[in-house]
Design a protein around this motif. Structure first.
Motif, PDB file in Angstrom:
ATOM      1  N   LEU A 176       0.830  -1.205   0.000  1.00 24.93           N
ATOM      2  CA  LEU A 176       0.000   0.000   0.000  1.00 24.93           C
ATOM      3  C   LEU A 176       0.863   1.253   0.000  1.00 24.93           C
ATOM      4  CD1 LEU A 176      -2.745  -1.177   2.491  1.00 24.93           C
ATOM      5  CD2 LEU A 176      -3.146  -0.473   0.124  1.00 24.93           C
ATOM      6  N   LEU A 177       1.878   1.290   0.851  1.00 23.72           N
ATOM      7  CA  LEU A 177       2.748   2.470   0.918  1.00 23.72           C
ATOM      8  C   LEU A 177       3.403   2.749  -0.422  1.00 23.72           C
ATOM      9  CD1 LEU A 177       4.419   1.939   4.411  1.00 23.72           C
ATOM     10  CD2 LEU A 177       2.985   3.892   3.759  1.00 23.72           C
ATOM     11  N   ARG A 178       3.872   1.725  -1.100  1.00 24.45           N
ATOM     12  CA  ARG A 178       4.569   1.969  -2.363  1.00 24.45           C
ATOM     13  C   ARG A 178       3.625   2.451  -3.458  1.00 24.45           C
ATOM     14  NH1 ARG A 178       6.370  -4.117  -4.262  1.00 24.45           N
ATOM     15  NH2 ARG A 178       4.453  -4.708  -5.370  1.00 24.45           N
ATOM     16  N   SER A 179       2.313   2.276  -3.261  1.00 27.78           N
ATOM     17  CA  SER A 179       1.362   2.842  -4.211  1.00 27.78           C
ATOM     18  C   SER A 179       0.715   4.116  -3.664  1.00 27.78           C
ATOM     19  CB  SER A 179       0.289   1.816  -4.591  1.00 27.78           C
ATOM     20  OG  SER A 179      -0.523   1.477  -3.487  1.00 27.78           O
ATOM     21  N   GLY A 180       1.441   4.800  -2.768  1.00 28.31           N
ATOM     22  CA  GLY A 180       1.019   6.131  -2.341  1.00 28.31           C
ATOM     23  C   GLY A 180      -0.046   6.173  -1.275  1.00 28.31           C
ATOM     24  N   ARG A 222      10.897   5.365   0.540  1.00 27.25           N
ATOM     25  CA  ARG A 222      11.722   6.193  -0.338  1.00 27.25           C
ATOM     26  C   ARG A 222      12.398   5.312  -1.390  1.00 27.25           C
ATOM     27  NH1 ARG A 222      14.708  11.014   0.121  1.00 27.25           N
ATOM     28  NH2 ARG A 222      14.302  11.251   2.356  1.00 27.25           N
ATOM     29  N   ASP A 223      12.344   5.784  -2.630  1.00 25.96           N
ATOM     30  CA  ASP A 223      13.058   5.110  -3.727  1.00 25.96           C
ATOM     31  C   ASP A 223      12.765   3.610  -3.804  1.00 25.96           C
ATOM     32  OD1 ASP A 223      14.248   7.429  -4.679  1.00 25.96           O
ATOM     33  OD2 ASP A 223      15.966   7.230  -3.336  1.00 25.96           O
ATOM     34  N   GLY A 224      11.489   3.267  -3.657  1.00 25.19           N
ATOM     35  CA  GLY A 224      11.100   1.880  -3.826  1.00 25.19           C
ATOM     36  C   GLY A 224      11.317   0.984  -2.633  1.00 25.19           C
ATOM     37  N   LYS A 225      11.710   1.561  -1.486  1.00 25.59           N
ATOM     38  CA  LYS A 225      11.995   0.749  -0.317  1.00 25.59           C
ATOM     39  C   LYS A 225      11.405   1.366   0.946  1.00 25.59           C
ATOM     40  CE  LYS A 225      14.699  -2.400  -2.252  1.00 25.59           C
ATOM     41  NZ  LYS A 225      14.360  -3.848  -2.251  1.00 25.59           N
ATOM     42  N   SER A 226      11.058   0.494   1.890  1.00 24.23           N
ATOM     43  CA  SER A 226      10.660   0.954   3.214  1.00 24.23           C
ATOM     44  C   SER A 226      11.876   1.498   3.939  1.00 24.23           C
ATOM     45  CB  SER A 226      10.063  -0.212   4.001  1.00 24.23           C
ATOM     46  OG  SER A 226       9.902   0.122   5.373  1.00 24.23           O
TER      47      SER A 226
END
Length: 433
Positions: A103-107, A412-416
């Motif tokens: 979910l986080l990586r999709s905003g 950030r940048d694709g990573k937690s």
């Protein structure tokens, strides 16, 4: 833990219903305290929107992807129920972390979790630990039901049920356990056919006395009406109305089969709706009458639903398909544009969920739950003629530069920034089916 407590400098921000470029977003103690013209005048590549609020999911189903494919809702429920009975704290923790990071990586900055009822306090504690570890904001719905049915045709899996009084005592404990965190407890009713009128009364009384929201699956298919007529002699909406269970602390999930009468009642009583377009497509349930509901004044939020009925936790996918489905259903291309969809996806049901209002984009005084977009991370979103149109029609997790919750950069940048993802992958890979 990476913390941003000062300024997002020289960005283009969606605020007050429009894009404003060369702005500095000031953040103090996790709150947006100012949006000012920037002293810098560089080549602006970063765009900022509020974080998405996923108004409905089942985090544990991130371990159940692809199950019950090509089955309708009732058969799907039987298969998923069997798997849910077997959940362990370890699996619940890994599922929660995996789904939250997706979910986080999709905003997405806030997740509304509708837990299936389970008597295990250890499972609930594992979910809370997982949410805390990822840093996502969460409304955690503790499952509650009192109408058991071993066939799961109209009630609920008996092995997952606890006495109502025990459930409410547990939620009171969860309220204390999550105090001063990003998690706020709620009550989650599976559906009208899984709870008695007495159970609904106890649920509402507790919710009002403890100021917690309540969520309930409602009319995802006609099953709710069929079963309520069979066992109660009335429709699902009339059952909830007779039980005095329609009020502004309630979130009704799906509402695909909500007719004009039901829409009028929900609007009158201030009930909000969670719209889950991709799940409703996957299970062949239908298309919720979102435009009609909004015309009546019903507040509508956006959800992805669990990964066993959607297969991803990608809010960009739900964002785009949610708009497109309504255009198909209403045969109009001029509805649910980016400004309308951003209000739905970032704050449509917030009031009913006890969350801060989000209208018109990023606003001063709101929590700094923000998604920073960089279109040049994906050539498929270039050139950028209209940022909003690009996010709606072509946006994906690839363009997310960073995600802030309470001003903290949690992605950030694709990573937690909080979770060791290699360790998570190892843990998930060790699981056996």
């Amino acid at each position: 833990m990476e913390k941003m407590t000062d300024i997002l400098s020289d960005v283009t921000v969606f605020t007050d219903g429009r894009w404003q470029d060369h702005r500095d977003i000031h953040i103090t103690d996790g709150i947006v305290t100012g949006i000012h013209p920037s002293v810098s005048r560089g080549d602006v590549t970063r765009h900022v929107i509020p974080g998405f609020v996923n108004t409905h999911t089942h985090l544990q189903q991130s371990l159940m992807r692809g199950m019950a494919e090509n089955t309708g809702l009732l058969e799907w429920l039987r298969l998923i129920g069997t798997e849910t009975v077997q959940i362990t704290p370890e699996r619940a923790y890994l599922a929660t972390v995996a789904a939250s990071l997706e979910l986080l990586r999709s905003g997405t900055t806030t997740v509304v979790e509708h837990m299936w009822p389970t008597p295990s306090s250890a499972v609930h504690e594992a979910v809370i630990r997982g949410l805390n570890d990822t840093g996502i904001r969460a409304v955690l719905g503790r499952g509650i039901a009192d109408r058991a049915d071993a066939s799961r045709r109209w009630g609920f899996e008996p092995a997952l049920l606890s006495p109502i009084d025990d459930v409410l005592a547990h939620v009171a404990g969860l309220i204390e356990l999550t105090a001063d965190s990003r998690i706020s407890p709620a009550l989650a009713v599976p559906n009208p056919r899984s709870i008695t009128k007495e159970g609904l009364a106890a649920t509402r009384a507790f919710a009002e006395s403890h100021a917690v929201p309540v969520m309930i699956h409602l009319l995802e298919t006609i099953t709710d009406d069929v079963m309520c007529h069979e066992h109660l002699g009335m429709s699902a909406v009339k059952f909830l109305e007779a039980a005095d269970f329609l009020w502004p602390q309630l979130l009704a999930v799906h509402c695909v089969e909500l007719d004009s009468y039901g829409q009028d009642i929900l609007a009158e009583r201030g009930v909000a709706v969670a719209y889950n377009p991709v799940c409703n497509m996957r299970l062949g349930s239908g298309v919720a009458p979102v435009v009609s509901m909004m015309e009546r004044g019903i507040k509508v939020g956006l959800g992805v639903d669990g990964a066993a009925s959607n297969d991803t936790q990608d809010m960009f996918q739900a964002f785009r398909i949610g708009a497109y489905l309504q255009r198909v259903a209403n045969k109009r291309a001029d509805i649910l544009t980016f400004p309308e969809m951003i209000d739905i996806a970032c704050g449509g049901a917030n009031e009913n969920l006890g969350l801060p209002a989000v209208v018109g984009g990023v606003s001063v005084g709101a929590p700094a739950d923000l998604t920073v977009i960089q279109f040049d991370r994906d050539y498929a979103t270039l050139p950028v003629r209209d940022p909003g149109a690009m996010i709606l029609t072509a946006g994906s997790a690839a363009i997310v530069d960073r995600v802030l919750v309470d001003g903290e950069v949690v992605y950030r940048d694709g990573k937690s920034t909080r979770v060791d993802e290699e360790e998570l992958i190892e843990g998930l890979s060790r699981l056996t089916t």
